[in-house]
Scaffold this motif. Structure first.
Motif, PDB file in Angstrom:
ATOM      1  N   LEU A  40     -23.900   3.675  -3.528  1.00 21.44           N
ATOM      2  CA  LEU A  40     -23.891   4.821  -2.816  1.00 21.44           C
ATOM      3  C   LEU A  40     -25.032   4.785  -1.833  1.00 21.44           C
ATOM      4  N   PHE A  41     -26.027   3.688  -2.260  1.00 23.62           N
ATOM      5  CA  PHE A  41     -27.267   4.505  -1.352  1.00 23.62           C
ATOM      6  C   PHE A  41     -27.487   3.409  -0.337  1.00 23.62           C
ATOM      7  N   PHE A  42     -26.174   1.433  -0.804  1.00 25.33           N
ATOM      8  CA  PHE A  42     -26.153   0.106   0.270  1.00 25.33           C
ATOM      9  C   PHE A  42     -25.183   0.064   0.764  1.00 25.33           C
ATOM     10  N   SER A  43     -24.231   0.426   0.017  1.00 21.39           N
ATOM     11  CA  SER A  43     -22.991   0.344   1.522  1.00 21.39           C
ATOM     12  C   SER A  43     -23.306   0.728   2.561  1.00 21.39           C
ATOM     13  N   PRO A  44     -22.039  -0.454   3.511  1.00 25.29           N
ATOM     14  CA  PRO A  44     -21.882   0.483   4.546  1.00 25.29           C
ATOM     15  C   PRO A  44     -21.749   1.295   4.957  1.00 25.29           C
ATOM     16  N   LEU A  45     -20.823   2.468   4.262  1.00 27.36           N
ATOM     17  CA  LEU A  45     -19.876   3.311   4.053  1.00 27.36           C
ATOM     18  C   LEU A  45     -20.163   4.611   3.509  1.00 27.36           C
ATOM     19  N   ARG A  46     -21.759   4.248   3.644  1.00 29.96           N
ATOM     20  CA  ARG A  46     -22.642   5.417   2.313  1.00 29.96           C
ATOM     21  C   ARG A  46     -22.451   6.462   3.347  1.00 29.96           C
ATOM     22  N   LYS A  47     -22.469   6.853   4.393  1.00 28.33           N
ATOM     23  CA  LYS A  47     -22.975   7.773   5.237  1.00 28.33           C
ATOM     24  C   LYS A  47     -21.487   8.298   5.377  1.00 28.33           C
ATOM     25  N   VAL A  48     -20.455   7.640   4.895  1.00 25.87           N
ATOM     26  CA  VAL A  48     -18.885   8.878   5.220  1.00 25.87           C
ATOM     27  C   VAL A  48     -18.958   9.296   4.424  1.00 25.87           C
ATOM     28  N   PRO A  49     -18.695  10.610   4.902  1.00 30.44           N
ATOM     29  CA  PRO A  49     -18.506  11.673   3.428  1.00 30.44           C
ATOM     30  C   PRO A  49     -17.434  11.602   2.645  1.00 30.44           C
ATOM     31  N   GLY A  50     -17.295  11.847   1.591  1.00 25.89           N
ATOM     32  CA  GLY A  50     -16.461  11.831   0.605  1.00 25.89           C
ATOM     33  C   GLY A  50     -16.787  12.047  -1.377  1.00 25.89           C
ATOM     34  N   THR A  87     -13.037   7.828   0.478  1.00 28.35           N
ATOM     35  CA  THR A  87     -12.295   7.719  -0.721  1.00 28.35           C
ATOM     36  C   THR A  87     -12.455   6.453  -1.747  1.00 28.35           C
ATOM     37  N   GLY A  88     -12.757   5.853  -1.347  1.00 25.86           N
ATOM     38  CA  GLY A  88     -12.635   4.852  -2.573  1.00 25.86           C
ATOM     39  C   GLY A  88     -13.728   3.765  -1.863  1.00 25.86           C
ATOM     40  N   PRO A  89     -14.542   2.750  -2.701  1.00 29.64           N
ATOM     41  CA  PRO A  89     -16.178   1.932  -2.302  1.00 29.64           C
ATOM     42  C   PRO A  89     -15.245   0.787  -1.176  1.00 29.64           C
ATOM     43  N   LYS A  90     -14.170   0.821  -0.726  1.00 27.11           N
ATOM     44  CA  LYS A  90     -14.031  -0.028   0.053  1.00 27.11           C
ATOM     45  C   LYS A  90     -12.662   0.680   1.031  1.00 27.11           C
TER      46      LYS A  90
END
Length: 506
Positions: A40-50, A87-90
């Protein structure tokens, strides 16, 4: 004995094992909490909405794909969150029409491709579909000979013979007054054709007016394929641990299919004859006199050809037949084109049907409304990451582009739920359609080799159908036949019963 017991006790007099179990539970819980926080807060995809639940766990997407209506769920997510959805963590899903070019398109010199997501193609890892870049180029070059224009001309008499038998069976049904379930009959036809082209003999579906046991098995295995693919994608470590068990007890149809492919390939190789078919192209020796493909590559590519060369064509023919019956104006216009183009049925050939422009528009619109492969063939973002649809995606991100949601999005196609072939013929109502969003045969260096053969086969069958018969629904409820179907990789098609009436001027 007392001394040993004492060493297994702590000062609290509690046994070691329960405390170790409690510690392990705390570690697992801590890991899960950290995974949630990281995603939620550190993943490189954290800013991608979903949706939040999808971002923190692969389970929601996996379950959605196994419930039968993932295509509608994915479209709903895009309608809520936009063209790029996490659509998922990665993993992300893309809906922008330019995604095809950016993810699947031809690469510039020195630019790496976005490879196939390996867990999705594990069962056919040695095929042209799943091969890495180097092996893909080699295998594709070998297979291309079987799909060339010259090969198609050589194959016409073989394909035409099965189409003749198909229409002979339709005439028998017409004379008996019985309706025809085109889901079965289109599959009988396409499986017999691809069986002969791939293995040197048909499955006998048309001859026996029934499914070969193997053909029936092809349909039945896709739920297993979907569940195993989602497990491999979502939990690769867990899958590695329990995969042997699953393969033994939960994937019997897949194993049976593979065994039959091996038997069929061995039988075809034993013929040692030059036939104008795919196996001849795959087994032709190279300049050094050696066979170009290994036995495992022959088997996996034959497996791909059986499904890609039969089920998808039959599915498209079913969808178009349903849509033509539901839209009499389109059916009449198509019939007028066929009748004005040919003086006799004998003039309708694989080559001559290529000039039917409205026919091609009908097929394209049918593929848009009811794509034979509605789901995604996921890719992995290449090393170094990439900016896709104005969103940076780190390397290893799983990228999905779903055909059905892409084609049913109003952001790509005006009147997206309406069957209007004129959209492909310059109708001004559709001037702003994103036509490049429509890629039913994929795009780039891994696009479908069988595109031209599929179009020619579908044009030929549909042209002869409307030349000979007026077609209509047996049940008016089938007007919405293409809607609300479930899918597991491919569509789970219900019966589609059609009345055949010989044209009065025949």
């Amino acid at each position: 004995m007392v001394a040993i017991t004492d060493t297994l006790m702590l000062s609290t007099d509690k046994p070691v094992m329960p405390r170790l179990a409690a510690l392990l539970a705390c570690l697992v819980l801590g890991y899960m909490m950290w995974a949630v926080i990281y995603n939620l807060f550190f993943s490189p995809l954290r800013k991608v909405p979903g949706p939040i639940l999808w971002a923190i766990s692969p389970l929601p997407q996996g379950l959605t794909q196994c419930f039968g209506t993932p295509h509608k769920t994915i479209l709903a997510l895009h309608q809520k969150y936009g063209d790029v959805v996490r659509t998922g963590p990665k993993s992300v899903s893309l809906l922008n029409h330019d995604a095809w070019r950016q993810v699947y398109g031809h690469r510039k010199a020195g630019q790496p491709e976005n490879p196939k997501e390996p867990s999705f193609f594990q069962a056919i890892s040695h095929s042209v579909v799943a091969a890495d870049s180097e092996n893909h180029t080699r295998i594709r070059r070998v297979l291309a000979g079987g799909f060339s224009a010259q090969s198609m001309i050589k194959q016409e008499s073989l394909i035409g013979g099965y189409i003749d038998l198909f229409f002979e069976r339709l005439r028998e049904h017409h004379l008996s007054g019985k309706p025809i379930d085109v889901v079965k009959w289109f599959n009988y036809l396409t499986f017999d054709v691809i069986g002969d082209l791939a293995f040197g003999e048909p499955f006998g579906c048309l001859e026996n007016s029934n499914y070969h046991t193997w053909v029936a098995m092809v349909f039945e295995q896709f739920k297993e394929i979907q569940m195993l693919a989602q497990l491999r994608r979502a939990y690769p470590t867990l899958n590695a641990a329990i995969s042997p068990i699953l393969q033994t007890f939960a994937a019997k149809k897949i194993r049976a299919h593979d065994e039959l492919v091996e038997i069929k390939v061995d039988k075809r190789l034993a013929l040692q004859s030059e036939r104008p078919d795919f196996m001849d192209a795959m087994t032709a020796p190279g300049p050094d006199g050696k066979q170009k493909l290994s036995l495992k590559e022959l088997q996996h590519n034959a497996s791909v050809l059986i499904v890609a060369g039969s089920e998808t064509t039959a599915t498209t023919l079913c969808g178009i037949t349903s849509l033509l019956c539901a839209h009499p104006r389109v059916l009449a216009k198509l019939r007028d084109e066929v009748l004005s183009a040919f003086s006799t049925e004998a003039e309708i050939t694989l080559v001559s049907v290529q000039r039917l422009k409205y026919m091609t528009a009908v097929i394209d619109e049918g593929l848009r409304i009811y794509p034979a492969a509605p789901a995604s063939a996921p890719r992995l973002i290449h090393q170094g990451g990439a900016t896709i649809c104005d969103t940076y995606l780190p390397q290893g991100t799983i990228v999905d582009i779903w055909h059905w949601p892409m084609y049913h999005s109003e952001s790509n196609f005006a009147l997206a739920e309406s069957f209007i072939p004129e959209r492909w013929l310059g109708d001004p109502r559709f001037a702003n359609d994103n036509k490049d969003a429509f890629q039913p045969f994929s795009t780039g260096g891994r696009n479908c080799l069988g595109r031209n053969l599929a179009y020619a086969e579908m044009r030929l069958i549909l042209a002869r159908l409307v030349w000979n018969y007026d077609i209509s629904f047996v049940n008016e409820a089938d007007k919405d036949w293409v809607k609300d179907q479930q899918m597991w990789v491919l569509w789970d098609k219900p019966p589609l019963n059609i009345h055949l009436e010989r044209r009065k001027d025949q």
